[in-house]
Scaffold this motif. Sequence first.
Motif, PDB file in Angstrom:
ATOM      1  N   GLU A  23     -16.556  -1.792  22.216  1.00 17.54           N
ATOM      2  CA  GLU A  23     -15.299  -2.133  22.890  1.00 17.54           C
ATOM      3  C   GLU A  23     -15.301  -1.628  24.332  1.00 17.54           C
ATOM      4  N   ALA A  24     -15.792  -0.401  24.549  1.00 16.66           N
ATOM      5  CA  ALA A  24     -15.856   0.147  25.901  1.00 16.66           C
ATOM      6  C   ALA A  24     -16.805  -0.678  26.769  1.00 16.66           C
ATOM      7  N   LEU A  25     -17.911  -1.103  26.206  1.00 20.55           N
ATOM      8  CA  LEU A  25     -18.862  -1.923  26.948  1.00 20.55           C
ATOM      9  C   LEU A  25     -18.232  -3.261  27.328  1.00 20.55           C
ATOM     10  N   GLU A  26     -17.517  -3.870  26.395  1.00 16.81           N
ATOM     11  CA  GLU A  26     -16.868  -5.145  26.695  1.00 16.81           C
ATOM     12  C   GLU A  26     -15.842  -5.002  27.815  1.00 16.81           C
ATOM     13  N   ARG A  27     -15.148  -3.895  27.858  1.00 20.43           N
ATOM     14  CA  ARG A  27     -14.156  -3.664  28.924  1.00 20.43           C
ATOM     15  C   ARG A  27     -14.834  -3.401  30.266  1.00 20.43           C
ATOM     16  N   GLU A  28     -15.890  -2.581  30.259  1.00 21.01           N
ATOM     17  CA  GLU A  28     -16.510  -2.153  31.505  1.00 21.01           C
ATOM     18  C   GLU A  28     -17.499  -3.159  32.075  1.00 21.01           C
ATOM     19  N   ASP A  29     -18.242  -3.841  31.228  1.00 28.80           N
ATOM     20  CA  ASP A  29     -19.255  -4.793  31.707  1.00 28.80           C
ATOM     21  C   ASP A  29     -19.343  -5.971  30.746  1.00 28.80           C
TER      22      ASP A  29
END
Length: 78
Positions: free
Chosen positions: A16-22
């Motif tokens: 989820e953090a990856l989808e938000r950041e990149d």
Amino acid sequence: MSLSGKERRILAEIEEALEREDPELARRVAAINKIESDGDFPRAYGDRLRRWVLAHVWMIFTAGALVIFLLLLAVLTT
């Protein structure tokens, strides 16, 4: 070996953090995961990769044999 519930939750948080950041990187990782899980990669590229490796191994072997032959020829003709 399967992941525990805690490990799955941590992995989901990382995703989820990856989808938000990149989002672009997340899309690429998802595409790679899909290819690996579908099993298309080995079928699509396996034969071509094997032929490529075999051709290069034979080229290296042939070049080595030629170098040895030329060295022997130089030693014998001197």
